[in-house]
Design a protein around this motif. Structure first.
Motif, PDB file in Angstrom:
ATOM      1  N   ASP A 115       2.724  -1.961  -5.045  1.00 60.52           N
ATOM      2  CA  ASP A 115       2.497  -0.697  -4.338  1.00 60.52           C
ATOM      3  C   ASP A 115       3.782   0.111  -4.193  1.00 60.52           C
ATOM      4  O   ASP A 115       3.748   1.353  -4.233  1.00 60.52           O
ATOM      5  CB  ASP A 115       1.911  -0.969  -2.950  1.00 60.52           C
ATOM      6  CG  ASP A 115       0.511  -1.556  -3.023  1.00 60.52           C
ATOM      7  OD1 ASP A 115      -0.174  -1.321  -4.041  1.00 60.52           O
ATOM      8  OD2 ASP A 115       0.102  -2.242  -2.072  1.00 60.52           O
ATOM      9  N   ARG A 116       4.908  -0.558  -4.029  1.00 59.98           N
ATOM     10  CA  ARG A 116       6.181   0.159  -3.862  1.00 59.98           C
ATOM     11  C   ARG A 116       6.554   0.906  -5.141  1.00 59.98           C
ATOM     12  O   ARG A 116       6.983   2.067  -5.089  1.00 59.98           O
ATOM     13  CB  ARG A 116       7.286  -0.830  -3.492  1.00 59.98           C
ATOM     14  CG  ARG A 116       8.622  -0.167  -3.212  1.00 59.98           C
ATOM     15  CD  ARG A 116       9.669  -1.208  -2.867  1.00 59.98           C
ATOM     16  NE  ARG A 116      10.964  -0.596  -2.583  1.00 59.98           N
ATOM     17  CZ  ARG A 116      12.074  -1.286  -2.345  1.00 59.98           C
ATOM     18  NH1 ARG A 116      12.024  -2.625  -2.335  1.00 59.98           N
ATOM     19  NH2 ARG A 116      13.213  -0.665  -2.105  1.00 59.98           N
ATOM     20  N   ILE A 117       6.387   0.260  -6.270  1.00 56.37           N
ATOM     21  CA  ILE A 117       6.694   0.917  -7.544  1.00 56.37           C
ATOM     22  C   ILE A 117       5.719   2.052  -7.800  1.00 56.37           C
ATOM     23  O   ILE A 117       6.109   3.140  -8.259  1.00 56.37           O
ATOM     24  CB  ILE A 117       6.660  -0.111  -8.696  1.00 56.37           C
ATOM     25  CG1 ILE A 117       7.857  -1.051  -8.573  1.00 56.37           C
ATOM     26  CG2 ILE A 117       6.647   0.589 -10.055  1.00 56.37           C
ATOM     27  CD1 ILE A 117       7.954  -2.082  -9.673  1.00 56.37           C
ATOM     28  N   ARG A 118       4.450   1.845  -7.477  1.00 52.79           N
ATOM     29  CA  ARG A 118       3.459   2.905  -7.674  1.00 52.79           C
ATOM     30  C   ARG A 118       3.800   4.130  -6.818  1.00 52.79           C
ATOM     31  O   ARG A 118       3.722   5.278  -7.277  1.00 52.79           O
ATOM     32  CB  ARG A 118       2.073   2.387  -7.341  1.00 52.79           C
ATOM     33  CG  ARG A 118       0.955   3.347  -7.737  1.00 52.79           C
ATOM     34  CD  ARG A 118      -0.406   2.839  -7.325  1.00 52.79           C
ATOM     35  NE  ARG A 118      -0.679   1.541  -7.911  1.00 52.79           N
ATOM     36  CZ  ARG A 118      -0.795   0.414  -7.229  1.00 52.79           C
ATOM     37  NH1 ARG A 118      -0.640   0.434  -5.901  1.00 52.79           N
ATOM     38  NH2 ARG A 118      -1.050  -0.717  -7.833  1.00 52.79           N
ATOM     39  N   ALA A 119       4.191   3.884  -5.572  1.00 55.30           N
ATOM     40  CA  ALA A 119       4.554   4.994  -4.682  1.00 55.30           C
ATOM     41  C   ALA A 119       5.799   5.721  -5.181  1.00 55.30           C
ATOM     42  O   ALA A 119       5.895   6.949  -5.073  1.00 55.30           O
ATOM     43  CB  ALA A 119       4.779   4.471  -3.265  1.00 55.30           C
ATOM     44  N   SER A 120       6.760   4.991  -5.728  1.00 55.57           N
ATOM     45  CA  SER A 120       7.977   5.628  -6.243  1.00 55.57           C
ATOM     46  C   SER A 120       7.674   6.499  -7.454  1.00 55.57           C
ATOM     47  O   SER A 120       8.258   7.583  -7.612  1.00 55.57           O
ATOM     48  CB  SER A 120       9.022   4.561  -6.603  1.00 55.57           C
ATOM     49  OG  SER A 120       8.597   3.790  -7.718  1.00 55.57           O
ATOM     50  N   TYR A 121       6.752   6.067  -8.286  1.00 57.98           N
ATOM     51  CA  TYR A 121       6.359   6.886  -9.438  1.00 57.98           C
ATOM     52  C   TYR A 121       5.668   8.165  -8.969  1.00 57.98           C
ATOM     53  O   TYR A 121       5.931   9.259  -9.512  1.00 57.98           O
ATOM     54  CB  TYR A 121       5.438   6.093 -10.358  1.00 57.98           C
ATOM     55  CG  TYR A 121       6.164   5.272 -11.400  1.00 57.98           C
ATOM     56  CD1 TYR A 121       6.183   5.664 -12.730  1.00 57.98           C
ATOM     57  CD2 TYR A 121       6.826   4.094 -11.061  1.00 57.98           C
ATOM     58  CE1 TYR A 121       6.847   4.915 -13.694  1.00 57.98           C
ATOM     59  CE2 TYR A 121       7.484   3.327 -12.014  1.00 57.98           C
ATOM     60  CZ  TYR A 121       7.494   3.749 -13.325  1.00 57.98           C
ATOM     61  OH  TYR A 121       8.154   3.003 -14.282  1.00 57.98           O
ATOM     62  N   LEU A 122       4.798   8.052  -7.989  1.00 54.56           N
ATOM     63  CA  LEU A 122       4.094   9.230  -7.486  1.00 54.56           C
ATOM     64  C   LEU A 122       5.064  10.227  -6.870  1.00 54.56           C
ATOM     65  O   LEU A 122       4.975  11.439  -7.114  1.00 54.56           O
ATOM     66  CB  LEU A 122       3.034   8.808  -6.465  1.00 54.56           C
ATOM     67  CG  LEU A 122       1.830   8.037  -7.018  1.00 54.56           C
ATOM     68  CD1 LEU A 122       0.920   7.584  -5.875  1.00 54.56           C
ATOM     69  CD2 LEU A 122       1.041   8.880  -8.005  1.00 54.56           C
ATOM     70  N   PHE A 123       6.000   9.730  -6.057  1.00 54.92           N
ATOM     71  CA  PHE A 123       6.983  10.632  -5.453  1.00 54.92           C
ATOM     72  C   PHE A 123       7.846  11.293  -6.522  1.00 54.92           C
ATOM     73  O   PHE A 123       8.091  12.508  -6.476  1.00 54.92           O
ATOM     74  CB  PHE A 123       7.879   9.865  -4.479  1.00 54.92           C
ATOM     75  CG  PHE A 123       9.163  10.584  -4.172  1.00 54.92           C
ATOM     76  CD1 PHE A 123       9.179  11.672  -3.308  1.00 54.92           C
ATOM     77  CD2 PHE A 123      10.370  10.195  -4.761  1.00 54.92           C
ATOM     78  CE1 PHE A 123      10.354  12.351  -3.030  1.00 54.92           C
ATOM     79  CE2 PHE A 123      11.550  10.867  -4.495  1.00 54.92           C
ATOM     80  CZ  PHE A 123      11.542  11.949  -3.626  1.00 54.92           C
ATOM     81  N   THR A 124       8.322  10.515  -7.488  1.00 54.58           N
ATOM     82  CA  THR A 124       9.228  11.046  -8.498  1.00 54.58           C
ATOM     83  C   THR A 124       8.553  12.125  -9.334  1.00 54.58           C
ATOM     84  O   THR A 124       9.139  13.189  -9.593  1.00 54.58           O
ATOM     85  CB  THR A 124       9.736   9.912  -9.407  1.00 54.58           C
ATOM     86  OG1 THR A 124      10.356   8.902  -8.601  1.00 54.58           O
ATOM     87  CG2 THR A 124      10.750  10.440 -10.405  1.00 54.58           C
ATOM     88  N   PHE A 125       7.323  11.884  -9.766  1.00 53.02           N
ATOM     89  CA  PHE A 125       6.640  12.877 -10.591  1.00 53.02           C
ATOM     90  C   PHE A 125       6.267  14.113  -9.776  1.00 53.02           C
ATOM     91  O   PHE A 125       6.349  15.236 -10.283  1.00 53.02           O
ATOM     92  CB  PHE A 125       5.400  12.253 -11.230  1.00 53.02           C
ATOM     93  CG  PHE A 125       5.674  11.599 -12.553  1.00 53.02           C
ATOM     94  CD1 PHE A 125       5.627  12.331 -13.722  1.00 53.02           C
ATOM     95  CD2 PHE A 125       5.999  10.258 -12.621  1.00 53.02           C
ATOM     96  CE1 PHE A 125       5.888  11.737 -14.940  1.00 53.02           C
ATOM     97  CE2 PHE A 125       6.264   9.645 -13.829  1.00 53.02           C
ATOM     98  CZ  PHE A 125       6.212  10.390 -15.002  1.00 53.02           C
ATOM     99  N   ARG A 126       5.865  13.928  -8.528  1.00 56.89           N
ATOM    100  CA  ARG A 126       5.559  15.089  -7.690  1.00 56.89           C
ATOM    101  C   ARG A 126       6.806  15.937  -7.486  1.00 56.89           C
ATOM    102  O   ARG A 126       6.771  17.164  -7.633  1.00 56.89           O
ATOM    103  CB  ARG A 126       4.997  14.632  -6.342  1.00 56.89           C
ATOM    104  CG  ARG A 126       4.670  15.779  -5.402  1.00 56.89           C
ATOM    105  CD  ARG A 126       4.040  15.282  -4.112  1.00 56.89           C
ATOM    106  NE  ARG A 126       4.908  14.369  -3.380  1.00 56.89           N
ATOM    107  CZ  ARG A 126       4.654  13.907  -2.168  1.00 56.89           C
ATOM    108  NH1 ARG A 126       3.530  14.253  -1.548  1.00 56.89           N
ATOM    109  NH2 ARG A 126       5.492  13.075  -1.563  1.00 56.89           N
TER     110      ARG A 126
END
Length: 309
Positions: A81-92
């Motif tokens: 979940d931490r990696i998934r959240a970091s990808y979402l933040f970075t792309f946003r």
């Protein structure tokens, strides 16, 4: 009556000068000058990259012994979940910042390209943010968001500004966007100015005679002819924002909580501070592939709009 006899084909061909393509030999001195740079690049870049790809298939912690685990690290990433959240933040963050940078940079470049006073001085002023260190500027923006703006909001009675947005998990990413856009716009302005200088003034004069307004000239002349520079800016901006690290470190350090953790920060914290060297190396390899794919898709899509004189 004289009769002209045609020359045999062999005789005609023999009279034609033969063009012999001689392959130019590169002097050995050129190889000698390139070799040191090549060796340095290979030893300090290529070899570590290949080592990282290899360690991504192991359980290496950065020290001690290790075992080969195959694709287990990559499979575990999909459930993290931490990696998934970091990808979402970075792309946003990257998408919003890329759009804002190119809109602002193009507007500023158009204004500077027009016949205004102190144009050369303004170019230097707008380029100044690009030469400043991100960490130094980031700490200044952190003081502004955390102290100056809340104090100003309290004195003016504006509740929205009375608290720091960096302390709000829902709004902290906007502070990172402001910092990233403020600094990256400078370089984009220079590229757009270079593109605008390649457009002949005769085209605008002809368009004005035909009755085309400012907006029509921009849509039909300016933007199509600087489409190549638009492509470069879009690709470079998105690529740089996808690798955001310094901005986050200076402003939020990934907080509040983990709401502004970028992929680069997760890789750094887990790989160098959390004993997840092989796991975060796999994350870095996967993210490298993602950035390459996104950049290639950008180039293919945006190049369709490019035109030349």
């Amino acid at each position: 009556m004289a009769v002209r006899t045609a020359h045999p084909p062999d005789t005609v061909a023999a009279r034609r000068p033969r063009r012999v393509r001689r392959r130019r030999r590169v002097p050995a001195a050129f190889y000698a000058m390139v070799l040191p740079a090549f060796l340095l690049f290979f030893v300090f870049h290529t070899v570590p990259v290949l080592q990282g790809v290899f360690y991504s298939f192991t359980n290496y912690a950065g020290y001690g012994e290790w075992d080969f685990v195959g694709l287990d690290n990559y499979a575990a990433m999909l459930l993290d979940d931490r990696i998934r959240a970091s990808y979402l933040f970075t792309f946003r963050f990257a998408i919003v910042a890329t759009i804002l940078v190119n809109v602002l940079a193009l507007a500023i470049a158009l204004g500077l390209h027009a016949r205004i006073r102190f144009r050369t001085t303004l170019r230097a002023v707008f380029f100044l943010p690009n030469v400043l260190a991100v960490l130094v500027v980031g700490y200044i923006f952190k003081y502004l968001f955390g102290t100056s703006l809340p104090a100003l909001g309290e004195s003016l009675g504006i509740d929205a500004l009375s608290t720091s947005i960096l302390a709000d998990p829902e709004l902290a990413w906007l502070g990172v966007v402001v910092l990233g856009v403020w600094q990256a716009t400078a370089f984009a302005v220079i590229l757009y100015l270079a593109g605008l200088q390649t457009i002949p003034g005769d085209l605008y004069e002809a368009a004005a005679i035909d009755g085309a307004g400012r907006w029509r000239q921009f849509r039909s002349i300016t933007f199509p002819l600087i489409a190549a520079f638009f492509t470069i800016n879009m690709v470079l901006s998105l690529k740089n924002f996808l690798m955001v690290f310094d901005h986050v470190v200076a402003l939020t350090e990934g907080g509040p909580g983990t709401s502004t953790e970028s992929v680069s920060m997760v890789i750094y914290r887990g790989g160098f501070q959390g004993g997840e060297f092989a796991y975060q190396t796999a994350n870095a390899v996967a993210y490298f592939v993602v950035i390459v794919v996104v950049s290639v898709l950008q180039l293919r899509v945006l190049r369709r709009r490019e035109v030349s004189l």
